[in-house]
Design an enzyme around this catalytic site. Structure first.
Site, PDB file in Angstrom:
ATOM      1  N   CYS A   8      66.937 -72.627  71.772  1.00 30.27           N
ATOM      2  CA  CYS A   8      66.481 -71.806  70.645  1.00 30.27           C
ATOM      3  C   CYS A   8      67.718 -71.274  69.923  1.00 30.27           C
ATOM      4  O   CYS A   8      68.802 -71.845  70.041  1.00 30.27           O
ATOM      5  CB  CYS A   8      65.543 -70.690  71.110  1.00 30.27           C
ATOM      6  N   ASN A  11      69.123 -67.905  72.705  1.00 28.19           N
ATOM      7  CA  ASN A  11      69.026 -68.131  74.164  1.00 28.19           C
ATOM      8  C   ASN A  11      68.746 -66.828  74.923  1.00 28.19           C
ATOM      9  O   ASN A  11      69.171 -66.650  76.069  1.00 28.19           O
ATOM     10  CB  ASN A  11      70.283 -68.836  74.712  1.00 28.19           C
ATOM     11  N   CYS A  13      65.364 -65.194  74.122  1.00 28.72           N
ATOM     12  CA  CYS A  13      63.903 -65.010  74.075  1.00 28.72           C
ATOM     13  C   CYS A  13      63.152 -66.297  74.429  1.00 28.72           C
ATOM     14  O   CYS A  13      62.611 -66.427  75.526  1.00 28.72           O
ATOM     15  CB  CYS A  13      63.448 -64.527  72.700  1.00 28.72           C
ATOM     16  N   ARG A  14      63.122 -67.243  73.509  1.00 27.59           N
ATOM     17  CA  ARG A  14      62.255 -68.417  73.682  1.00 27.59           C
ATOM     18  C   ARG A  14      62.753 -69.414  74.720  1.00 27.59           C
ATOM     19  O   ARG A  14      61.986 -69.837  75.599  1.00 27.59           O
ATOM     20  CB  ARG A  14      62.063 -69.123  72.330  1.00 27.59           C
ATOM     21  N   SER A  15      64.014 -69.835  74.614  1.00 25.20           N
ATOM     22  CA  SER A  15      64.463 -70.902  75.525  1.00 25.20           C
ATOM     23  C   SER A  15      64.599 -70.456  76.982  1.00 25.20           C
ATOM     24  O   SER A  15      64.256 -71.242  77.875  1.00 25.20           O
ATOM     25  CB  SER A  15      65.722 -71.605  75.013  1.00 25.20           C
ATOM     26  N   ASP A 128      59.993 -67.151  66.275  1.00 25.73           N
ATOM     27  CA  ASP A 128      60.993 -66.269  66.865  1.00 25.73           C
ATOM     28  C   ASP A 128      60.390 -64.869  67.036  1.00 25.73           C
ATOM     29  O   ASP A 128      60.040 -64.233  66.045  1.00 25.73           O
ATOM     30  CB  ASP A 128      62.193 -66.235  65.918  1.00 25.73           C
TER      31      ASP A 128
HETATM   32  P1  4NP Z   1      65.638 -66.585  70.495  1.00 24.19           P
HETATM   33  O1  4NP Z   1      65.459 -65.246  69.649  1.00 24.19           O
HETATM   34  O2  4NP Z   1      66.267 -67.602  69.576  1.00 24.19           O
HETATM   35  O3  4NP Z   1      64.256 -66.946  70.883  1.00 24.19           O
HETATM   36  O4  4NP Z   1      66.523 -66.236  71.665  1.00 24.19           O
HETATM   37  C1  4NP Z   1      66.520 -64.657  68.942  1.00 24.19           C
HETATM   38  C2  4NP Z   1      67.360 -63.791  69.587  1.00 24.19           C
HETATM   39  C3  4NP Z   1      68.393 -63.196  68.900  1.00 24.19           C
HETATM   40  C4  4NP Z   1      68.592 -63.475  67.554  1.00 24.19           C
HETATM   41  C5  4NP Z   1      67.749 -64.359  66.921  1.00 24.19           C
HETATM   42  C6  4NP Z   1      66.717 -64.951  67.616  1.00 24.19           C
HETATM   43  N1  4NP Z   1      69.624 -62.845  66.846  1.00 24.19           N
HETATM   44  O5  4NP Z   1      69.741 -63.084  65.642  1.00 24.19           O
HETATM   45  O6  4NP Z   1      70.391 -62.085  67.442  1.00 24.19           O
END
Ligand code: 4NP
Length: 163
Positions: A8, A11, A13-15, A128
């Site tokens: 994602c 790294n 939340c989703r992945s 997201d």
């Molecule tokens: P992820 O979510 O891609 O599912 O881990 C996010 C976590 C942090 C950010 C964006 C998406 N960020 O911009 O910090």
């Protein structure tokens, strides 16, 4: 051994959720030893950090422990090391294709399959949840669980052929 890298943006939340869920499914089916599972982000801002506390608590509520995962950024070596690199959305798939040095074995694809049940997602993207509320994490958890089951069916080493 089948190796899968879930990807994602951050790294956190989703992945890592996909990594934990896939490991749970494989363990439940007695096939944990048949897989090398990891996750990474196309962005590197959260490198070394634990997953988002909301992702950790949502997963824990469903019996999945992702608390020990630490974030890392996708590396060009990943395209040689993994059989599958699966992106949570089209933006991250596009980012992977830019990073891909070519010549690796990895099949690079979206994580979600086409044709999921109506109402789950129209565009094969896991949204997201980072900037939303806790209900977003619940919805994303359910969507990732469904997707992980489909990935398992796709790569199941106890089956003779792969799709
Ligand atoms: P992820 O979510 O891609 O599912 O881990 C996010 C976590 C942090 C950010 C964006 C998406 N960020 O911009 O910090």
């Amino acid at each position: 051994m089948v190796s899968i890298l879930f990807v994602c943006l951050g790294n956190i939340c989703r992945s890592p959720t996909a990594e934990g869920i896939f490991r749970s499914i494989a363990t439940e089916r007695g096939l944990a030893g048949a897989f090398e599972i990891d996750s990474a982000g196309t962005g590197g801002w959260h490198t070394g950090k634990a997953p988002d506390a909301r992702a950790v608590s949502t997963a824990a509520a469903h019996g999945v422990d992702i608390s020990r995962i630490r974030a890392r950024q996708v590396s060009t070596l990943d395209f040689h090391d993994f059989d599958f690199i699966l992106a949570m959305d089209t933006a991250n798939l596009a980012a992977l294709k830019r990073i891909d040095p070519g010549g690796g074995k990895a099949v690079v694809d979206l994580f979600l399959p086409p044709g999921l049940e109506p109402g789950m997602t129209a565009d094969r993207c896991v949204p997201d949840p980072y900037y939303g509320g806790p209900e977003g994490f619940e919805q994303v958890f359910a969507l990732i669980w469904r997707g992980a089951e489909r990935v398992f069916e796709r790569v199941d080493p106890s089956r003779s052929s792969r799709r």
